[in-house]
Design a protein around this motif. Structure first.
Motif, PDB file in Angstrom:
ATOM      1  N   GLY A 140       0.847  -1.192   0.000  1.00 41.12           N
ATOM      2  CA  GLY A 140       0.000   0.000   0.000  1.00 41.12           C
ATOM      3  C   GLY A 140       0.882   1.241   0.000  1.00 41.12           C
ATOM      4  N   SER A 141       1.211   1.736   1.207  1.00 41.65           N
ATOM      5  CA  SER A 141       2.101   2.909   1.294  1.00 41.65           C
ATOM      6  C   SER A 141       3.464   2.603   0.673  1.00 41.65           C
ATOM      7  N   ASP A 142       3.926   1.362   0.860  1.00 39.58           N
ATOM      8  CA  ASP A 142       5.216   0.950   0.265  1.00 39.58           C
ATOM      9  C   ASP A 142       4.946   0.362  -1.119  1.00 39.58           C
ATOM     10  N   ALA A 182      15.718  -5.108  -8.992  1.00 40.32           N
ATOM     11  CA  ALA A 182      15.978  -3.657  -9.088  1.00 40.32           C
ATOM     12  C   ALA A 182      14.999  -2.788  -8.303  1.00 40.32           C
ATOM     13  N   ARG A 183      14.155  -3.372  -7.444  1.00 37.45           N
ATOM     14  CA  ARG A 183      13.121  -2.655  -6.670  1.00 37.45           C
ATOM     15  C   ARG A 183      12.401  -1.623  -7.553  1.00 37.45           C
ATOM     16  N   SER A 184      12.399  -0.342  -7.161  1.00 37.45           N
ATOM     17  CA  SER A 184      11.541   0.598  -7.910  1.00 37.45           C
ATOM     18  C   SER A 184      11.971   0.736  -9.374  1.00 37.45           C
ATOM     19  N   ARG A 185      13.278   0.524  -9.660  1.00 36.92           N
ATOM     20  CA  ARG A 185      13.721   0.636 -11.057  1.00 36.92           C
ATOM     21  C   ARG A 185      13.433  -0.633 -11.865  1.00 36.92           C
ATOM     22  N   GLY A 186      12.840  -1.618 -11.223  1.00 36.00           N
ATOM     23  CA  GLY A 186      12.479  -2.856 -11.917  1.00 36.00           C
ATOM     24  C   GLY A 186      10.980  -2.969 -12.132  1.00 36.00           C
ATOM     25  N   LEU A 200       0.823  10.536  -9.632  1.00 36.35           N
ATOM     26  CA  LEU A 200       0.222  10.930  -8.349  1.00 36.35           C
ATOM     27  C   LEU A 200       0.508  12.395  -8.029  1.00 36.35           C
ATOM     28  N   ASP A 201       1.661  12.899  -8.464  1.00 36.22           N
ATOM     29  CA  ASP A 201       1.931  14.334  -8.257  1.00 36.22           C
ATOM     30  C   ASP A 201       0.780  15.165  -8.838  1.00 36.22           C
ATOM     31  N   HIS A 202       0.323  14.768 -10.025  1.00 33.56           N
ATOM     32  CA  HIS A 202      -0.763  15.513 -10.689  1.00 33.56           C
ATOM     33  C   HIS A 202      -2.121  15.204 -10.061  1.00 33.56           C
ATOM     34  N   TYR A 248      -6.776   7.744   0.418  1.00 38.79           N
ATOM     35  CA  TYR A 248      -6.325   7.256  -0.898  1.00 38.79           C
ATOM     36  C   TYR A 248      -5.404   8.227  -1.625  1.00 38.79           C
ATOM     37  N   GLU A 249      -4.785   7.664  -2.663  1.00 38.69           N
ATOM     38  CA  GLU A 249      -3.667   8.313  -3.379  1.00 38.69           C
ATOM     39  C   GLU A 249      -2.550   8.690  -2.410  1.00 38.69           C
ATOM     40  N   GLY A 250      -2.342   7.836  -1.431  1.00 35.89           N
ATOM     41  CA  GLY A 250      -1.312   8.025  -0.406  1.00 35.89           C
ATOM     42  C   GLY A 250      -1.933   8.605   0.844  1.00 35.89           C
ATOM     43  N   THR A 251      -1.757   7.913   1.964  1.00 43.87           N
ATOM     44  CA  THR A 251      -2.301   8.431   3.227  1.00 43.87           C
ATOM     45  C   THR A 251      -1.686   9.804   3.529  1.00 43.87           C
ATOM     46  N   ALA A 293       8.199  16.424   3.476  1.00 46.64           N
ATOM     47  CA  ALA A 293       9.441  16.603   4.237  1.00 46.64           C
ATOM     48  C   ALA A 293      10.658  16.314   3.368  1.00 46.64           C
ATOM     49  N   ARG A 294      10.551  15.242   2.540  1.00 44.72           N
ATOM     50  CA  ARG A 294      11.695  14.922   1.657  1.00 44.72           C
ATOM     51  C   ARG A 294      11.962  16.076   0.695  1.00 44.72           C
ATOM     52  N   GLN A 295      10.898  16.670   0.182  1.00 37.96           N
ATOM     53  CA  GLN A 295      11.076  17.797  -0.750  1.00 37.96           C
ATOM     54  C   GLN A 295      11.657  19.015  -0.043  1.00 37.96           C
TER      55      GLN A 295
HETATM   56  C1  LIG Z   1     -11.453   1.838  -0.253  1.00 36.79           C
HETATM   57  C2  LIG Z   1     -11.314   3.036  -1.118  1.00 36.79           C
HETATM   58  C3  LIG Z   1     -10.480   2.889  -2.389  1.00 36.79           C
HETATM   59  C4  LIG Z   1      -9.022   3.176  -2.204  1.00 36.79           C
HETATM   60  C5  LIG Z   1      -8.402   3.508  -3.561  1.00 36.79           C
HETATM   61  C6  LIG Z   1      -6.923   3.737  -3.456  1.00 36.79           C
HETATM   62  C7  LIG Z   1      -6.341   4.141  -4.819  1.00 36.79           C
HETATM   63  C8  LIG Z   1      -5.013   4.755  -4.612  1.00 36.79           C
HETATM   64  O1  LIG Z   1      -4.897   5.485  -3.698  1.00 36.79           O
HETATM   65  S1  LIG Z   1      -3.734   4.418  -5.688  1.00 36.79           S
HETATM   66  C9  LIG Z   1      -2.279   5.055  -4.971  1.00 36.79           C
HETATM   67  C10 LIG Z   1      -2.006   4.798  -3.494  1.00 36.79           C
HETATM   68  N1  LIG Z   1      -0.630   4.651  -3.230  1.00 36.79           N
HETATM   69  C11 LIG Z   1       0.231   5.654  -3.005  1.00 36.79           C
HETATM   70  O2  LIG Z   1      -0.087   6.836  -3.061  1.00 36.79           O
HETATM   71  C12 LIG Z   1       1.623   5.233  -2.751  1.00 36.79           C
HETATM   72  C13 LIG Z   1       2.190   5.865  -1.517  1.00 36.79           C
HETATM   73  N2  LIG Z   1       3.624   5.710  -1.555  1.00 36.79           N
HETATM   74  C14 LIG Z   1       4.435   6.560  -2.219  1.00 36.79           C
HETATM   75  O3  LIG Z   1       3.986   7.579  -2.747  1.00 36.79           O
HETATM   76  C15 LIG Z   1       5.898   6.194  -2.340  1.00 36.79           C
HETATM   77  O4  LIG Z   1       6.009   4.789  -2.189  1.00 36.79           O
HETATM   78  C16 LIG Z   1       6.792   6.922  -1.286  1.00 36.79           C
HETATM   79  C17 LIG Z   1       6.540   8.421  -1.376  1.00 36.79           C
HETATM   80  C18 LIG Z   1       6.469   6.451   0.118  1.00 36.79           C
HETATM   81  C19 LIG Z   1       8.270   6.750  -1.651  1.00 36.79           C
HETATM   82  O5  LIG Z   1       8.582   5.434  -1.788  1.00 36.79           O
HETATM   83  P1  LIG Z   1      10.111   4.889  -1.809  1.00 36.79           P
HETATM   84  O6  LIG Z   1      10.008   3.423  -1.962  1.00 36.79           O
HETATM   85  O7  LIG Z   1      10.863   5.448  -0.631  1.00 36.79           O
HETATM   86  O8  LIG Z   1      10.647   5.496  -3.159  1.00 36.79           O
HETATM   87  P2  LIG Z   1      11.790   6.600  -3.423  1.00 36.79           P
HETATM   88  O9  LIG Z   1      13.115   5.992  -2.997  1.00 36.79           O
HETATM   89  O10 LIG Z   1      11.405   7.913  -2.873  1.00 36.79           O
HETATM   90  O11 LIG Z   1      11.748   6.691  -4.989  1.00 36.79           O
HETATM   91  C20 LIG Z   1      12.070   5.592  -5.825  1.00 36.79           C
HETATM   92  C21 LIG Z   1      12.340   6.118  -7.212  1.00 36.79           C
HETATM   93  O12 LIG Z   1      11.157   6.771  -7.702  1.00 36.79           O
HETATM   94  C22 LIG Z   1      11.469   8.115  -8.052  1.00 36.79           C
HETATM   95  N3  LIG Z   1      10.384   9.002  -7.645  1.00 36.79           N
HETATM   96  C23 LIG Z   1       9.820   9.084  -6.412  1.00 36.79           C
HETATM   97  N4  LIG Z   1       8.888  10.059  -6.404  1.00 36.79           N
HETATM   98  C24 LIG Z   1       8.904  10.591  -7.631  1.00 36.79           C
HETATM   99  C25 LIG Z   1       8.172  11.639  -8.244  1.00 36.79           C
HETATM  100  N5  LIG Z   1       7.247  12.323  -7.568  1.00 36.79           N
HETATM  101  N6  LIG Z   1       8.429  11.920  -9.546  1.00 36.79           N
HETATM  102  C26 LIG Z   1       9.356  11.245 -10.252  1.00 36.79           C
HETATM  103  N7  LIG Z   1      10.082  10.235  -9.714  1.00 36.79           N
HETATM  104  C27 LIG Z   1       9.857   9.925  -8.425  1.00 36.79           C
HETATM  105  C28 LIG Z   1      12.718   8.459  -7.239  1.00 36.79           C
HETATM  106  O13 LIG Z   1      13.450   9.494  -7.846  1.00 36.79           O
HETATM  107  C29 LIG Z   1      13.446   7.156  -7.244  1.00 36.79           C
HETATM  108  O14 LIG Z   1      14.114   7.010  -8.492  1.00 36.79           O
HETATM  109  P3  LIG Z   1      15.637   6.510  -8.599  1.00 36.79           P
HETATM  110  O15 LIG Z   1      15.662   5.140  -8.017  1.00 36.79           O
HETATM  111  O16 LIG Z   1      15.918   6.536 -10.061  1.00 36.79           O
HETATM  112  O17 LIG Z   1      16.442   7.489  -7.797  1.00 36.79           O
END
Ligand SMILES: CCCCCCCC(=O)SCCNC(=O)CCNC(=O)[C@H](O)C(C)(C)COP(=O)(O)OP(=O)(O)OC[C@H]1O[C@@H](n2cnc3c(N)ncnc32)[C@H](O)[C@@H]1OP(=O)(O)O
Length: 387
Positions: free
Chosen positions: A137-139, A182-186, A245-247, A369-372, A381-383
């Motif tokens: 989920g979050s991860d 490769a985790r996220s890059r895979g 998700l940024d958008h 949703y779309e990240g807690t 904080a990271r930004q």
């Molecule tokens: C019951 C009701 C219905 C519910 C419906 C739910 C539907 C949804 O919500 S869908 C989405 C929900 N999920 C989320 O939002 C996910 C939440 N988690 C996250 O956003 C991320 O995992 C987060 C922020 C914790 C960071 O994860 P983490 O594993 O630490 O990744 P991180 O190391 O920061 O980044 C990995 C790579 O991605 C890249 N990356 C990260 N963020 C961005 C970004 N914003 N833009 C571009 N690249 C990015 C990094 O640069 C990095 O790249 P590289 O390896 O080349 O350096």
């Protein structure tokens, strides 16, 4: 700058206000009347979809070259806000169409865009986004859904969870592991069709709110898709998911603002009608202070949301921060405002005879949703702290 021109600074362009009026009119006539029923029955609000589709508000963000309305990110946010003000479940229609298609818009080939955006723009198909899994989920990067190359095809196996509009949507953006070392890059992104052999859906989740928006698991059992259904290059899927998700966190902020506005509007009317101690309860200062706080928080949330929408439209470098901040602030505000709206209606607010308890239940999901909102704070904080 001449004084009269300075009044034009920092306000919505007229065409955006006109879009708000147009959506509000459609929603008052054809969306709001079905909101309680969608909540009560848990059925997809088909009447709302038809009304939004007829007015071209079902996926307004799709660019004109693919047959869409070409609404910018601010206009799209206003559409979602106004639909949410009437019916949060229905607002998931334009919001999830944007979420599902954004990976294509950001990273897809011209052929993929033409093939898949055009039917969404025409209202012939919807698009869902498959990132989360039962154990991821979050991860999000810990996902285990796999895609294995087989000649000119990829073969997908795994389970996605919390998928909005699953079963209703024709198309799905699916994130899957193509290189487990490769985790996220895979991770890579693909378009999967509901009609692809091996795609099936779980039972609808029994949820607290947004009950008219179907949420189901999606199963991929040896789903074989052509290699050209990959979105962007192999290994770029996670970055595409995050950029998306940024958008779209801006659209969740807009949804939260709309739900909160609906609750405030209803509560304002109620407290002016309801009499206790011989006068409308709105005459009591304690009640006035509550309404003032609700209005203040709502407007602050709206301003941050619109600022973030502008950054989304321009693709500003600080969108990651602003998308997270708007989503987090607006959803927390919506939870507070809708809870206060229930309070203002007293015992009546706690019943299904009035809409504010539905709005309070609907608001809750925007913090999740779309990240807690805890994940949003990690992102912010990271930004803020990066070098
Ligand atoms: C019951 C009701 C219905 C519910 C419906 C739910 C539907 C949804 O919500 S869908 C989405 C929900 N999920 C989320 O939002 C996910 C939440 N988690 C996250 O956003 C991320 O995992 C987060 C922020 C914790 C960071 O994860 P983490 O594993 O630490 O990744 P991180 O190391 O920061 O980044 C990995 C790579 O991605 C890249 N990356 C990260 N963020 C961005 C970004 N914003 N833009 C571009 N690249 C990015 C990094 O640069 C990095 O790249 P590289 O390896 O080349 O350096």
């Amino acid at each position: 700058m001449p004084a009269e021109q300075s009044f034009d600074v920092y306000r919505l362009p007229e065409e955006h206000e006109a879009i708000r009026e147009a959506v509000r009119e459609v929603c008052a006539a054809k969306v709001a009347p079905h909101a309680a029923e969608a909540d009560e029955t848990g059925e997809f609000p088909k009447a709302s979809y038809d009304a939004l589709r007829a007015a071209d508000f079902h996926a307004p963000h799709i660019p004109v070259e693919y047959g869409g309305a070409g609404a910018d990110a601010l206009a799209t946010a206003i559409v979602i806000e106004e639909v949410a003000r009437a019916c949060a479940s229905s607002s998931l229609i334009p919001a999830v169409n944007k979420l599902g298609t954004m990976p294509l818009i950001l990273a897809g080939s011209e052929e993929l865009k033409r093939k898949y955006l055009t039917p969404v723009a025409a209202g012939d198909a919807m698009f869902s986004y498959c990132l989360s899994e039962p154990e991821a989920g979050s991860d999000a990067a810990s996902m285990t859904t796999k895609a294995v190359r087989d000649g000119d095809h990829w073969v997908l196996n795994g389970v996605k969870r919390w998928i909005t509009n699953a079963g209703v949507s024709e198309y799905y953006t699916v994130f899957a592991v193509t290189d487990p070392t490769a985790r996220s890059r895979g991770i890579s992104a693909f378009v999967v069709e509901k009609a692809d052999a091996g795609v099936s859906f779980g039972a609808p989740e029994k949820k607290l709110g947004i009950k008219g928006s179907p949420t189901r698991e999606v199963y991929f059992d040896n789903v074989r898709i052509p290699a050209d259904r990959m979105i962007g290059a192999e290994g770029t899927g996670f970055a595409t998911a995050m950029r998306t998700l940024d958008h779209t966190r801006v659209t969740i902020a807009a949804q939260a603002v709309g739900i909160a506005q609906g609750a405030l509007d209803y509560a304002k009317g109620y407290i002016q009608e309801r009499k206790q101690f011989g006068k409308p309860v709105a005459d009591f200062q304690g009640i006035q202070f509550m309404v003032a706080d609700m209005g203040m928080k709502l407007e602050a949330a709206r301003q941050l949301t619109y600022t973030a929408a502008g950054k989304s439209e321009r693709g500003d470098a600080d969108l990651t921060y602003f998308g997270a901040a708007a989503k987090c602030f607006a959803s927390d505000a919506a939870m507070e405002i809708t809870t206060d709206a229930v309070q203002l209606l007293g015992g009546y607010g706690y019943t299904r005879d009035y809409p504010v308890e539905r709005m309070m239940r609907d608001a809750k999901i925007t913090q999740i949703y779309e990240g807690t909102n805890q994940v949003q704070r990690i992102v912010m904080a990271r930004q803020l702290l990066k070098g």
